[in-house]
Design a protein around this motif. Sequence first.
Motif, PDB file in Angstrom:
ATOM      1  N   VAL A 246      35.701 -32.600  33.534  1.00 20.78           N
ATOM      2  CA  VAL A 246      36.223 -31.383  34.160  1.00 20.78           C
ATOM      3  C   VAL A 246      36.981 -30.537  33.136  1.00 20.78           C
ATOM      4  O   VAL A 246      36.773 -29.319  33.025  1.00 20.78           O
ATOM      5  CB  VAL A 246      37.135 -31.736  35.353  1.00 20.78           C
ATOM      6  N   MET A 247      37.847 -31.180  32.352  1.00 20.80           N
ATOM      7  CA  MET A 247      38.664 -30.418  31.406  1.00 20.80           C
ATOM      8  C   MET A 247      37.881 -29.998  30.166  1.00 20.80           C
ATOM      9  O   MET A 247      38.177 -28.952  29.573  1.00 20.80           O
ATOM     10  CB  MET A 247      39.909 -31.224  31.018  1.00 20.80           C
ATOM     11  N   ILE A 248      36.876 -30.752  29.776  1.00 21.35           N
ATOM     12  CA  ILE A 248      36.025 -30.315  28.658  1.00 21.35           C
ATOM     13  C   ILE A 248      35.322 -29.011  29.029  1.00 21.35           C
ATOM     14  O   ILE A 248      35.309 -28.043  28.248  1.00 21.35           O
ATOM     15  CB  ILE A 248      34.996 -31.403  28.288  1.00 21.35           C
ATOM     16  N   LEU A 249      34.748 -28.963  30.217  1.00 22.11           N
ATOM     17  CA  LEU A 249      34.056 -27.745  30.643  1.00 22.11           C
ATOM     18  C   LEU A 249      35.038 -26.574  30.752  1.00 22.11           C
ATOM     19  O   LEU A 249      34.705 -25.439  30.386  1.00 22.11           O
ATOM     20  CB  LEU A 249      33.344 -27.971  31.982  1.00 22.11           C
ATOM     21  N   ARG A 250      36.244 -26.853  31.226  1.00 22.01           N
ATOM     22  CA  ARG A 250      37.230 -25.780  31.400  1.00 22.01           C
ATOM     23  C   ARG A 250      37.781 -25.292  30.066  1.00 22.01           C
ATOM     24  O   ARG A 250      38.090 -24.114  29.913  1.00 22.01           O
ATOM     25  CB  ARG A 250      38.357 -26.274  32.301  1.00 22.01           C
ATOM     26  N   GLN A 251      37.901 -26.198  29.104  1.00 18.75           N
ATOM     27  CA  GLN A 251      38.470 -25.817  27.810  1.00 18.75           C
ATOM     28  C   GLN A 251      37.434 -25.207  26.863  1.00 18.75           C
ATOM     29  O   GLN A 251      37.795 -24.738  25.790  1.00 18.75           O
ATOM     30  CB  GLN A 251      39.109 -27.041  27.143  1.00 18.75           C
ATOM     31  N   HIS A 252      36.170 -25.257  27.262  1.00 18.54           N
ATOM     32  CA  HIS A 252      35.110 -24.673  26.425  1.00 18.54           C
ATOM     33  C   HIS A 252      34.365 -23.605  27.226  1.00 18.54           C
ATOM     34  O   HIS A 252      33.223 -23.814  27.663  1.00 18.54           O
ATOM     35  CB  HIS A 252      34.148 -25.760  25.942  1.00 18.54           C
ATOM     36  N   PRO A 253      34.981 -22.442  27.412  1.00 18.79           N
ATOM     37  CA  PRO A 253      34.357 -21.390  28.226  1.00 18.79           C
ATOM     38  C   PRO A 253      33.020 -20.904  27.682  1.00 18.79           C
ATOM     39  O   PRO A 253      32.210 -20.373  28.435  1.00 18.79           O
ATOM     40  CB  PRO A 253      35.404 -20.265  28.223  1.00 18.79           C
ATOM     41  N   SER A 254      32.778 -21.125  26.393  1.00 18.52           N
ATOM     42  CA  SER A 254      31.504 -20.684  25.810  1.00 18.52           C
ATOM     43  C   SER A 254      30.311 -21.436  26.410  1.00 18.52           C
ATOM     44  O   SER A 254      29.170 -20.956  26.339  1.00 18.52           O
ATOM     45  CB  SER A 254      31.512 -20.877  24.287  1.00 18.52           C
ATOM     46  N   LEU A 255      30.556 -22.602  27.024  1.00 11.44           N
ATOM     47  CA  LEU A 255      29.471 -23.342  27.681  1.00 11.44           C
ATOM     48  C   LEU A 255      29.025 -22.643  28.962  1.00 11.44           C
ATOM     49  O   LEU A 255      27.933 -22.905  29.467  1.00 11.44           O
ATOM     50  CB  LEU A 255      29.915 -24.774  28.011  1.00 11.44           C
ATOM     51  N   ASN A 256      29.898 -21.779  29.495  1.00 13.64           N
ATOM     52  CA  ASN A 256      29.611 -21.041  30.727  1.00 13.64           C
ATOM     53  C   ASN A 256      29.344 -21.984  31.904  1.00 13.64           C
ATOM     54  O   ASN A 256      28.480 -21.733  32.747  1.00 13.64           O
ATOM     55  CB  ASN A 256      28.430 -20.082  30.534  1.00 13.64           C
ATOM     56  N   LEU A 257      30.095 -23.101  31.940  1.00 10.58           N
ATOM     57  CA  LEU A 257      29.953 -24.100  32.993  1.00 10.58           C
ATOM     58  C   LEU A 257      31.327 -24.420  33.557  1.00 10.58           C
ATOM     59  O   LEU A 257      32.311 -24.474  32.817  1.00 10.58           O
ATOM     60  CB  LEU A 257      29.323 -25.387  32.442  1.00 10.58           C
ATOM     61  N   ASP A 258      31.410 -24.664  34.859  1.00  7.85           N
ATOM     62  CA  ASP A 258      32.692 -25.037  35.456  1.00  7.85           C
ATOM     63  C   ASP A 258      32.444 -25.841  36.726  1.00  7.85           C
ATOM     64  O   ASP A 258      31.304 -25.994  37.178  1.00  7.85           O
ATOM     65  CB  ASP A 258      33.530 -23.792  35.764  1.00  7.85           C
ATOM     66  N   THR A 259      33.522 -26.368  37.290  1.00 10.49           N
ATOM     67  CA  THR A 259      33.445 -27.187  38.500  1.00 10.49           C
ATOM     68  C   THR A 259      34.402 -26.617  39.554  1.00 10.49           C
ATOM     69  O   THR A 259      35.182 -25.705  39.278  1.00 10.49           O
ATOM     70  CB  THR A 259      33.852 -28.642  38.206  1.00 10.49           C
TER      71      THR A 259
END
Length: 389
Positions: A246-259
């Motif tokens: 969850v926090m990896i996706l949130r801390q890397h906005p360039s992935l354009n993925l979230d939960t």
Amino acid sequence: MSKDKVQIFDTTLRDGEQVPGCKLDAEQKLVIAERLDYLGVDIIEAGFPVSSPGDFKSVTEISKLVKNATVCGLTRAVRKDIEVAAEALKYANRARIHTGIGTSDSHIKYKFNSNKDAIIERAIDAVSYAKTFVEDVEFYAEDAGRTDNEFLARVCEAVVKAGATVLNIPDTTGYCLPDEYGAKMKYLKENVTGIHKAVLSCHCHNDLGLATANSIAGVINGARQIECTINGIGERAGNTSLEEVVMILRQHPSLNLDTNINSKLLFDTSQMVSQKMGMMVQPNKAIVGANAFAHSSGIHQDGVIKNRETYEIIDPADVGVNESSIVLTARSGRAALAYRAKLVGFELTKLQLDEVYQEFLKFADENKEITDQDIPKIIEASNITIESI
């Protein structure tokens, strides 16, 4: 640009509870299920209903309780399993049956004494039968991590045609490297006819410490569901850690993925699960460990005191931790001592700090950690005159 949604499938109550000594009673399961729903989990795997009367009852009661998340029951590719799961899930607002079979050469030969064509037929029958009870059917290809990609694609294509809405690609033994697991997802996206009708799901184990890395590689390459547990608990070395992905996706906005996870509840949820399962969280556990936001090195402490972002990539408040910890040890410097002294009411001048620091080092060499109660004693032993603020 709007972010792509990654579904969080929590299996704390199923895979997580398989850890020796972590057995939960029905009431504890309900408390955790309610918290997972409040946390924002999309799918809660509540148990394996056919495995015991207790598990059947727990899945039934969780189905009645959960308001927002989909409630899921695990089965083997066995019609009786599927019937029992459907019965346990009948009260759920949203129900999912999770069925499947091993697809690697090892599983086909040694577990089932079978062949590839027969495995595909069993997979089709399981999905088709589950589909007569619920619309949402997830298929798992057990040991997909060690399954030949071409055969795995054949299995996936067959079960999608039979009605599977989710394709779980488990790295059951935690063997894959991230580039291999990511490439497997990419291969399926590009080679399975009808793949647009199903969601690809990551289910990774941590035998080599790669569960989180593999899950992130999976979603980068097209998966849109991650199967995980609170604190990364699970069989053997555990599962993918919910709080980490969850926090990896949130801390890397360039992935354009979230939960949909409310990250401010992560620490408290971690503590609840740890307490109810009797499974301590290791202090250096990412995101929720006691030391995740603790600093004892003088160089790090000086940086964090000046600006938190020098050594912290996550604001502790974002995961429900009140603040960073400046821990006083023999490795701490003057800046940390002055900071902690001020917190307990002593503002030291530079000359006073130099005197107190020498006494502090003597004390620190004899004690693992200096507490707030020790600071006044150290100041008194340094023979300086100071007024508390």
